[in-house]
Design an enzyme around this catalytic site. Structure first.
Site, mmCIF file in Angstrom:
data_model
loop_
_atom_site.group_PDB
_atom_site.id
_atom_site.type_symbol
_atom_site.label_atom_id
_atom_site.label_comp_id
_atom_site.label_asym_id
_atom_site.label_seq_id
_atom_site.Cartn_x
_atom_site.Cartn_y
_atom_site.Cartn_z
ATOM 1 C CE LYS A 1 -14.781 -4.250 0.508
ATOM 2 N NZ LYS A 1 -15.381 -4.491 1.795
ATOM 3 C CE LYS B 1 -8.869 -11.469 -3.802
ATOM 4 N NZ LYS B 1 -8.549 -11.369 -2.375
ATOM 5 C CE LYS C 1 -4.340 -1.737 1.717
ATOM 6 N NZ LYS C 1 -5.420 -1.666 2.691
#
Ligand code: LTN
Length: 326
Positions: A195, A192, A111
């Site tokens: 969202k 995958k 990240k």
């Protein structure tokens, strides 16, 4: 009954993949363990969140979990920020954790490299997670494989603290489910279903409009054959739909293959779409009832009371052991 604990970040709406991959599992665990489930809202602010939507997202998340079948009588459900001992404990543990350990975490490296600058919270986040876990003497922590390293850090911190200050924390273990099926993106069945995907057509959210859901399934990417057969490598699109169908009906893959022997993909997709739509309609109906009732507040008040009680004892114990007492 052994105690387990898991946290969920209130970012974005839950997908069918979240349901099949983890919520279903938690519904099974609720009869086997004493389970604590909390909304990790303090974790979600490591990256900027819109302050006007955060509290709605917290309520939505709780309502959806209840609508999916997480039973508030069997689980203790609470909001992390409503229990001050998580952040208090986190500071005690931060001063028993090394910068090197945190900077080596996979998720931090991932990240932080994407951003020019990031908050200190992104680095210290696993210590808050260790506090979440260690406050409650839990035996297992059900998490996805991406969080395993963080649970291992919590173990290291617990072992180190116990050695230095005397027995204080139970050393937890990650509980990685083998059986939770990974559901793939409907448009791109090599990655995958997530969202955060940029193509909404590949992702089914639990609160999606039912007609849209039907369209997404009918439009799912498949191969050029016409055989409904499970083959993850050569037929990932069809296999993904089989996985979805299997997960919602409880049938086996073999049973599904023979059910659709000789059928074309259109017939199979229609049946999968019917099944998913019926399932989502049930959840949405319950969700709409829950969201306008006072159930959520009752459940969260109760969770706050139970967990604040337990956490305050553990925090006071750790604090005293470190030398803070009069
Ligand atoms: N980091 C986790 C959420 C989380 C958690 C926890 C999970 C926060 N604290 C404690 C298990 C136990 C995530 O991002 N999924």
């Amino acid at each position: 009954m052994e105690r387990i604990l898991t946290g969920l970040q209130p970012t974005g709406v839950i997908t069918l993949a979240n349901y099949i991959g983890s919520i279903k599992q938690m519904i099974e665990y609720q009869d086997k363990y004493e389970s604590f489930i909390f909304v990790a809202d303090l974790h979600s602010i490591t990256i900027p969140q819109d302050k006007d939507t955060l509290s709605n997202r917290i309520r939505d998340l709780v309502a959806l979990y209840l609508a999916c079948g997480i039973d508030p009588k069997k689980n203790t459900i609470f909001v992390q920020s409503e229990n001050v001992y998580h952040t208090n404990m986190s500071w005690l543990l931060e001063c028993n954790t090394y910068y090197g350990e945190l900077s080596r975490m996979h998720q931090f490296k991932e990240k932080s490299k994407k951003q020019e600058s990031f908050t200190a919270g992104l680095l210290t986040y696993p210590v808050l997670m260790a506090a979440d876990i260690l406050l409650y003497d839990v035996k297992y922590v059900p998490v996805g494989i991406d969080q395993k390293q963080h649970v291992e850090l919590a173990r290291d911190i617990a072992i180190r603290f116990n050695k230095k200050y005397g027995d204080t924390f139970r050393v937890p273990e990650p509980l990685i489910s083998e059986s939770g099926t990974k559901i793939l993106d409907l448009c791109n069945p090599t990655k995958k279903m997530s969202k955060s995907s940029d193509n909404p057509k590949g992702v089914i959210k639990l609160l999606d409009n039912i007609n849209d859901v039907r369209k997404k399934i009918m439009g799912a990417t498949t191969d050029s054959e016409t055989v409904v057969k499970y083959d993850m490598e050569n037929k990932p699109g069809i296999s993904n739909l089989i996985n979805i169908y299997v997960s919602l009906t409880g049938k086996t893959i073999k049973e599904v293959e023979s059910e659709f022997e000789g059928c074309n993909y259109g017939t199979f997709k229609t049946k999968v779409a019917d099944t998913v739509c019926e399932f989502l309609e049930g959840i949405q109906k319950k969700y709409n009832e829950i969201i306008k009732s006072d159930i959520i507040d009752k459940v969260l008040d109760n969770g706050k009371e139970i967990t604040t009680n337990l956490a305050s004892k553990k925090y006071e114990d750790a604090k005293k052991k470190m030398g803070f007492y009069r």
